[in-house]
Design a protein around this motif. Sequence first.
Motif, PDB file in Angstrom:
ATOM      1  N   GLY A   1      26.411  17.539  41.962  1.00  0.00           N
ATOM      2  CA  GLY A   1      25.809  18.579  42.789  1.00  0.00           C
ATOM      3  C   GLY A   1      25.464  19.817  41.979  1.00  0.00           C
ATOM      4  O   GLY A   1      24.383  20.401  42.141  1.00  0.00           O
ATOM      5  N   ALA A   2      26.377  20.212  41.101  1.00  0.00           N
ATOM      6  CA  ALA A   2      26.107  21.367  40.240  1.00  0.00           C
ATOM      7  C   ALA A   2      24.917  21.094  39.331  1.00  0.00           C
ATOM      8  O   ALA A   2      24.087  21.978  39.086  1.00  0.00           O
ATOM      9  CB  ALA A   2      27.354  21.699  39.422  1.00  0.00           C
ATOM     10  N   ALA A   3      24.803  19.856  38.818  1.00  0.00           N
ATOM     11  CA  ALA A   3      23.677  19.504  37.951  1.00  0.00           C
ATOM     12  C   ALA A   3      22.353  19.573  38.709  1.00  0.00           C
ATOM     13  O   ALA A   3      21.310  19.879  38.117  1.00  0.00           O
ATOM     14  CB  ALA A   3      23.884  18.102  37.384  1.00  0.00           C
ATOM     15  N   PHE A   4      22.389  19.313  40.006  1.00  0.00           N
ATOM     16  CA  PHE A   4      21.178  19.422  40.827  1.00  0.00           C
ATOM     17  C   PHE A   4      20.858  20.876  41.166  1.00  0.00           C
ATOM     18  O   PHE A   4      19.847  21.143  41.820  1.00  0.00           O
ATOM     19  CB  PHE A   4      21.352  18.636  42.124  1.00  0.00           C
ATOM     20  CG  PHE A   4      20.995  17.186  42.030  1.00  0.00           C
ATOM     21  CD1 PHE A   4      19.767  16.777  41.530  1.00  0.00           C
ATOM     22  CD2 PHE A   4      21.880  16.212  42.467  1.00  0.00           C
ATOM     23  CE1 PHE A   4      19.426  15.434  41.452  1.00  0.00           C
ATOM     24  CE2 PHE A   4      21.559  14.862  42.393  1.00  0.00           C
ATOM     25  CZ  PHE A   4      20.322  14.466  41.880  1.00  0.00           C
ATOM     26  N   GLY A   5      21.706  21.793  40.782  1.00  0.00           N
ATOM     27  CA  GLY A   5      21.483  23.192  41.100  1.00  0.00           C
ATOM     28  C   GLY A   5      21.978  23.583  42.473  1.00  0.00           C
ATOM     29  O   GLY A   5      21.527  24.595  43.037  1.00  0.00           O
ATOM     30  N   MET A   6      22.903  22.835  43.007  1.00  0.00           N
ATOM     31  CA  MET A   6      23.467  23.159  44.309  1.00  0.00           C
ATOM     32  C   MET A   6      24.630  24.142  44.151  1.00  0.00           C
ATOM     33  O   MET A   6      25.288  24.204  43.106  1.00  0.00           O
ATOM     34  CB  MET A   6      23.969  21.895  45.006  1.00  0.00           C
ATOM     35  CG  MET A   6      22.903  20.849  45.257  1.00  0.00           C
ATOM     36  SD  MET A   6      23.509  19.446  46.237  1.00  0.00           S
ATOM     37  CE  MET A   6      23.500  20.152  47.896  1.00  0.00           C
ATOM     38  N   GLU A   7      24.874  24.895  45.177  1.00  0.00           N
ATOM     39  CA  GLU A   7      26.090  25.692  45.279  1.00  0.00           C
ATOM     40  C   GLU A   7      27.175  24.755  45.786  1.00  0.00           C
ATOM     41  O   GLU A   7      27.053  24.183  46.882  1.00  0.00           O
ATOM     42  CB  GLU A   7      25.888  26.841  46.263  1.00  0.00           C
ATOM     43  CG  GLU A   7      27.141  27.622  46.603  1.00  0.00           C
ATOM     44  CD  GLU A   7      27.595  28.556  45.494  1.00  0.00           C
ATOM     45  OE1 GLU A   7      28.696  29.109  45.609  1.00  0.00           O
ATOM     46  OE2 GLU A   7      26.831  28.745  44.519  1.00  0.00           O
ATOM     47  N   VAL A   8      28.219  24.547  45.012  1.00  0.00           N
ATOM     48  CA  VAL A   8      29.264  23.594  45.368  1.00  0.00           C
ATOM     49  C   VAL A   8      30.524  24.349  45.755  1.00  0.00           C
ATOM     50  O   VAL A   8      31.062  25.132  44.958  1.00  0.00           O
ATOM     51  CB  VAL A   8      29.572  22.622  44.202  1.00  0.00           C
ATOM     52  CG1 VAL A   8      30.605  21.587  44.647  1.00  0.00           C
ATOM     53  CG2 VAL A   8      28.303  21.943  43.720  1.00  0.00           C
ATOM     54  N   VAL A   9      30.974  24.143  46.990  1.00  0.00           N
ATOM     55  CA  VAL A   9      32.216  24.761  47.460  1.00  0.00           C
ATOM     56  C   VAL A   9      33.173  23.647  47.868  1.00  0.00           C
ATOM     57  O   VAL A   9      32.748  22.590  48.354  1.00  0.00           O
ATOM     58  CB  VAL A   9      31.964  25.722  48.637  1.00  0.00           C
ATOM     59  CG1 VAL A   9      31.150  26.916  48.193  1.00  0.00           C
ATOM     60  CG2 VAL A   9      31.269  25.008  49.794  1.00  0.00           C
ATOM     61  N   ALA A  10      34.446  23.875  47.635  1.00  0.00           N
ATOM     62  CA  ALA A  10      35.412  22.804  47.864  1.00  0.00           C
ATOM     63  C   ALA A  10      36.724  23.351  48.387  1.00  0.00           C
ATOM     64  O   ALA A  10      37.071  24.527  48.167  1.00  0.00           O
ATOM     65  CB  ALA A  10      35.651  22.030  46.572  1.00  0.00           C
ATOM     66  N   TRP A  11      37.443  22.461  49.050  1.00  0.00           N
ATOM     67  CA  TRP A  11      38.784  22.791  49.563  1.00  0.00           C
ATOM     68  C   TRP A  11      39.690  21.585  49.452  1.00  0.00           C
ATOM     69  O   TRP A  11      39.279  20.451  49.732  1.00  0.00           O
ATOM     70  CB  TRP A  11      38.715  23.214  51.026  1.00  0.00           C
ATOM     71  CG  TRP A  11      40.081  23.373  51.652  1.00  0.00           C
ATOM     72  CD1 TRP A  11      40.847  24.500  51.674  1.00  0.00           C
ATOM     73  CD2 TRP A  11      40.837  22.366  52.332  1.00  0.00           C
ATOM     74  NE1 TRP A  11      42.039  24.259  52.315  1.00  0.00           N
ATOM     75  CE2 TRP A  11      42.059  22.943  52.728  1.00  0.00           C
ATOM     76  CE3 TRP A  11      40.596  21.020  52.630  1.00  0.00           C
ATOM     77  CZ2 TRP A  11      43.034  22.232  53.424  1.00  0.00           C
ATOM     78  CZ3 TRP A  11      41.568  20.294  53.308  1.00  0.00           C
ATOM     79  CH2 TRP A  11      42.779  20.914  53.702  1.00  0.00           C
ATOM     80  N   THR A  12      40.876  21.807  49.001  1.00  0.00           N
ATOM     81  CA  THR A  12      42.022  20.935  49.209  1.00  0.00           C
ATOM     82  C   THR A  12      43.207  21.866  49.433  1.00  0.00           C
ATOM     83  O   THR A  12      43.138  23.052  49.099  1.00  0.00           O
ATOM     84  CB  THR A  12      42.321  20.009  48.009  1.00  0.00           C
ATOM     85  OG1 THR A  12      42.815  20.800  46.924  1.00  0.00           O
ATOM     86  CG2 THR A  12      41.083  19.243  47.569  1.00  0.00           C
ATOM     87  N   PRO A  13      44.303  21.381  49.981  1.00  0.00           N
ATOM     88  CA  PRO A  13      45.427  22.274  50.262  1.00  0.00           C
ATOM     89  C   PRO A  13      45.963  23.008  49.033  1.00  0.00           C
ATOM     90  O   PRO A  13      46.495  24.108  49.154  1.00  0.00           O
ATOM     91  CB  PRO A  13      46.484  21.335  50.840  1.00  0.00           C
ATOM     92  CG  PRO A  13      45.710  20.206  51.425  1.00  0.00           C
ATOM     93  CD  PRO A  13      44.530  20.022  50.517  1.00  0.00           C
ATOM     94  N   THR A  14      45.823  22.406  47.858  1.00  0.00           N
ATOM     95  CA  THR A  14      46.407  23.008  46.647  1.00  0.00           C
ATOM     96  C   THR A  14      45.360  23.459  45.641  1.00  0.00           C
ATOM     97  O   THR A  14      45.712  23.816  44.518  1.00  0.00           O
ATOM     98  CB  THR A  14      47.355  22.003  45.966  1.00  0.00           C
ATOM     99  OG1 THR A  14      46.613  20.817  45.621  1.00  0.00           O
ATOM    100  CG2 THR A  14      48.506  21.625  46.887  1.00  0.00           C
ATOM    101  N   LEU A  15      44.100  23.459  46.005  1.00  0.00           N
ATOM    102  CA  LEU A  15      43.039  23.769  45.050  1.00  0.00           C
ATOM    103  C   LEU A  15      43.063  25.243  44.665  1.00  0.00           C
ATOM    104  O   LEU A  15      43.184  26.131  45.517  1.00  0.00           O
ATOM    105  CB  LEU A  15      41.685  23.420  45.662  1.00  0.00           C
ATOM    106  CG  LEU A  15      40.464  23.568  44.754  1.00  0.00           C
ATOM    107  CD1 LEU A  15      40.556  22.630  43.569  1.00  0.00           C
ATOM    108  CD2 LEU A  15      39.185  23.319  45.551  1.00  0.00           C
TER     109      LEU A  15
END
Length: 313
Positions: free
Chosen positions: A160-174
């Motif tokens: 996704g980052a390589a496509f130029g997207m804004e990548v947001v993520a969540w996990t409980p410990t991230l």
Amino acid sequence: MRVIVTDDWEHAALSATEWGDLGSDVSVEAIGEHLDAARLADRLAGADVVVAMRERTRWDAALISRLPDLRLLITTGAANAAIDLAACAAHGITVCGTRSHPGSAAELTWALILAAARRLDRVFPAMAEGWPSSVGTALHGRTLGLLGLGRVGGTVARVGAAFGMEVVAWTPTLNAARAAEYGARAVRRDEVVESAHFLSLHLPLTATTARTVGAADFARMRADAWLVNSSRAGIVDTGALRAALEAGSIAGAALDVFDEEPLGRDSFLRGRSDVILTPHLGYVTDSAFRVWFADVVEDIRAWRGGEPIRVLE
């Protein structure tokens, strides 16, 4: 010794490795259709070793109790939530796993995202009859939201980052540093859901995550957002997904996993213009099959030698 591979829907198990390495006293066969528990128990009568294709069959206590000859159950992959390990232990059945080939599930995730963005599910069949045209959704500058940033989610994030997207993520410990390793930002779970143009699920299915993507999340999602699930169907509240699709509150869903597999012919998911479906292909690649079944042969040889490997407990 009799070895049977179950749920070999692709009819690929027998050609994926050199089964002859097990010796001339070993017969190997594969079942290429999905059977209910009663029919499966009949087909497996007399089998010493059974190879389970991922989670296509539920290996519960009732089925295990009907397989008195079974001594070794091998699952493709390193874990299988469909196997009752306690029941296997109670019947003296050793359970082993295999390694997996990296990348397969992440690649399928991107196939689903790209299909949704360009509506390739419509374009491919229409092209056979004419010259279809549609305005696709550009990925560059859009937001990719990930619930789960492990091995698969991390690979999806980097693409996704390589496509130029804004990548947001969540996990409980991230944390921020770990997210940055994958080209993502660590944010609150609600922010992932609310901002994503494509919300992709990569969480393990546990008692904590089961049905946790539900009505509240669909209410928060953008009206032009797609839900993408190549992980586990049980993470999503299917009733809430149906309500969201029927209300038009999200753009659509691209799904590779289902509560019932094979998917019932009367499923509400079939025939909808806002749903893209693939038949649980996330792990179905030539490389994955070669790794799995080479390990299956290795597992059987080690077990016969009295020193089983990759034992699941």
